[in-house]
Scaffold this active site. Structure first.
Site, mmCIF file in Angstrom:
data_model
loop_
_atom_site.group_PDB
_atom_site.id
_atom_site.type_symbol
_atom_site.label_atom_id
_atom_site.label_comp_id
_atom_site.label_asym_id
_atom_site.label_seq_id
_atom_site.Cartn_x
_atom_site.Cartn_y
_atom_site.Cartn_z
ATOM 1 N N GLU A 1 -2.305 -9.166 2.930
ATOM 2 C CA GLU A 1 -2.747 -9.770 4.190
ATOM 3 C C GLU A 1 -4.266 -9.801 4.322
ATOM 4 O O GLU A 1 -4.800 -10.502 5.185
ATOM 5 C CB GLU A 1 -2.137 -9.027 5.386
ATOM 6 C CG GLU A 1 -2.739 -7.672 5.703
ATOM 7 C CD GLU A 1 -2.226 -6.521 4.846
ATOM 8 O OE1 GLU A 1 -2.557 -5.360 5.169
ATOM 9 O OE2 GLU A 1 -1.508 -6.787 3.852
ATOM 10 N N CYS B 1 0.841 -1.196 0.000
ATOM 11 C CA CYS B 1 0.000 0.000 0.000
ATOM 12 C C CYS B 1 0.884 1.257 0.000
ATOM 13 O O CYS B 1 1.651 1.460 -0.927
ATOM 14 C CB CYS B 1 -0.990 -0.043 1.156
ATOM 15 S SG CYS B 1 -2.377 1.118 0.970
ATOM 16 N N HIS C 1 -3.687 -4.951 -0.374
ATOM 17 C CA HIS C 1 -3.204 -5.530 0.881
ATOM 18 C C HIS C 1 -3.184 -7.056 0.769
ATOM 19 O O HIS C 1 -4.239 -7.692 0.868
ATOM 20 C CB HIS C 1 -4.117 -5.117 2.035
ATOM 21 C CG HIS C 1 -3.975 -3.690 2.430
ATOM 22 N ND1 HIS C 1 -3.065 -3.267 3.375
ATOM 23 C CD2 HIS C 1 -4.602 -2.575 1.991
ATOM 24 C CE1 HIS C 1 -3.145 -1.947 3.517
ATOM 25 N NE2 HIS C 1 -4.073 -1.502 2.680
#
Length: 216
Positions: free
Chosen positions: A198, A88, A196
């Site tokens: 994750e 990001c 992202h």
């Protein structure tokens, strides 16, 4: 293989740590993962993750506010050429400069600017939040085994700005929010995602596994 996720006061550190640990375990990779604000740990790491959430200038200031951290990141990524993943705003910091609220210098690893998304359609809101497929611009080990294109896997985005590299060849994959924008950029041993990993479920886990096994 040691993986250091940089703690400089910005980023989804707990989520990132959990995702990296899960990805390593599922791929049977021996990869100790630590979150650290210690520049010496970053300088010695065999894999480095540079997260980032918020405004470009604030993230760059936060990185600079940790004594020796920028030098440690450059020691690892530039001089030792270990694989580094920016996430990001962490990826946006690769740019020459950011234009979010104020003009701020970045790390200068990828020539270009970070500019506000301009989708052109009033129905498309900023920030761009949601799930998008990726359009592969060129082959890269980070995308190995990840379906792209209209029927590909989805990545999760939350952002108002995107990096615009001077050299289109720095773009590995694009996504679209009214207009196409860089979703993955990279050069040599440095790579970054606007989304992202994750939070991107199977796409994110596979991409993290690819990063952990990448040997640029």
């Amino acid at each position: 293989m040691s993986v250091v996720i940089i703690d400089y006061g910005s980023g989804n550190l707990h989520s990132a740590e959990k995702a990296f640990l899960r990805a390593a375990a599922e791929a049977d990779l021996r990869a100790p993962v630590v979150v650290s604000a210690d520049p010496e740990a970053v300088a010695r790491a065999e894999r480095v993750v540079l997260p980032g959430v918020g405004a470009f200038a604030d993230c760059m200031a936060g990185l600079a506010a940790t004594p020796g951290m920028i030098e440690a990141v450059e020691e690892a990524a530039i001089r030792r050429a270990v694989p580094l993943l920016g996430v990001c705003v962490g990826m946006q910091l690769f740019a020459t400069r950011g234009l979010e609220h104020v003009v701020a210098d970045g790390l200068g690893w990828i020539d270009g600017e970070v500019r506000r998304l301009e989708p052109g359609d009033p129905a498309l809101k900023i920030p761009h939040m949601g799930w998008n497929v990726l359009d592969k611009a060129r082959e890269h080990p980070l995308l190995e085994g990840i379906p792209t294109g209209p029927d590909g896997w989805h990545a999760y985005f939350v952002h108002s700005y995107a990096i615009v590299p001077s050299d289109p060849g720095a773009v590995i994959a694009r996504a679209e929010h009214g207009v196409p924008f860089a979703a993955i950029v990279g050069r040599d041993n440095i790579v970054g995602t606007q989304f992202h990993p994750e939070k991107s479920q199977k796409l994110g886990l596979k991409l993290i596994q690819n990063f952990l096994s990448w040997a640029p």
